[in-house]
Design a protein around this motif. Structure first.
Motif, PDB file in Angstrom:
ATOM      1  N   ALA A  54       5.526   1.161   4.797  1.00 51.14           N
ATOM      2  CA  ALA A  54       4.454   2.067   5.222  1.00 51.14           C
ATOM      3  C   ALA A  54       3.092   1.395   5.139  1.00 51.14           C
ATOM      4  O   ALA A  54       2.776   0.721   4.162  1.00 51.14           O
ATOM      5  CB  ALA A  54       4.462   3.327   4.353  1.00 51.14           C
ATOM      6  N   HIS A  61      -1.647   6.541   2.472  1.00 47.83           N
ATOM      7  CA  HIS A  61      -0.389   6.621   3.215  1.00 47.83           C
ATOM      8  C   HIS A  61      -0.388   7.954   3.952  1.00 47.83           C
ATOM      9  O   HIS A  61      -1.011   8.916   3.515  1.00 47.83           O
ATOM     10  CB  HIS A  61       0.808   6.582   2.259  1.00 47.83           C
ATOM     11  N   ALA A  85       4.456  -1.461   0.874  1.00 44.89           N
ATOM     12  CA  ALA A  85       3.210  -0.998   1.480  1.00 44.89           C
ATOM     13  C   ALA A  85       2.517  -2.183   2.139  1.00 44.89           C
ATOM     14  O   ALA A  85       2.585  -3.305   1.646  1.00 44.89           O
ATOM     15  CB  ALA A  85       2.298  -0.378   0.419  1.00 44.89           C
TER      16      ALA A  85
END
Length: 177
Positions: A54, A61, A85
């Motif tokens: 993500a 996020h 991430a």
């Protein structure tokens, strides 16, 4: 043969690119891999392993990421799982590990899911690829964080060797029976 699902939550495409790279590594290692967008609300039922990548957008996020995890947490915990991430702040040596990256720490504080595999990767800075608003916001953030602000800048900060290592670790580890 493991059946692996890689889910991406991407805004400008670098997270997808990283996921595609990991997908290739896992396929070359003999895994069956499907790559899908979080937007497609994927069903994780038939998979042995699930990896979620993500990106960060304006310091956060996407809410859909947390909603997906909340709906699927029980199933995620029954499978080998991981999360990474992607952000520009991870370009800095003091913020490029799960323990030191503020976005990863915020993610872990906002969810009760504790992924088995965690990593952070630096993203891509491409001012010309952003809309006017995003370009100005990101340039301002870069100015504050002493990053590149030239509007013609295009730099890929992603450490591909680190992505390779993470993919190999994810492949080599097997969920305990």
């Amino acid at each position: 043969m493991s059946k692996t699902l890689i889910i991406h939550s991407s805004v400008h495409g670098q997270t997808v690119k990283i996921c595609q790279h990991i997908c290739q590594i896992l396929q070359q290692a003999g895994e069956q891999v499907d790559l899908v967008s979080l937007n497609d609300n994927p069903d994780i039922t038939d998979y042995d392993k699930v990896l979620i990548g993500a990106s960060i957008r304006h310091g956060k996020h996407r809410p859909e990421l947390y909603e997906f995890i909340s709906r699927n947490q029980s199933q995620l915990e029954q499978k080998q799982n991981g999360f990474f991430a992607v952000s520009l702040v991870a370009r800095k040596p003091a913020k490029n590990t799960p323990e030191t990256n503020p976005y990863m720490q915020e993610f872990l504080a906002k969810t009760t899911w504790k992924p088995e595999f965690l990593q952070v990767f630096a993203g891509n800075l491409d001012y010309q690829g952003y809309g006017v608003m995003d370009r100005n916001i990101i340039r301002f953030i870069m100015w504050i964080t002493k990053g590149p602000t030239d509007p013609n800048t295009q730099i890929e900060f992603t450490p591909w060797d680190k992505v390779d290592e993470f993919a190999q670790q994810f492949h080599q580890s097997r969920q305990a029976a």
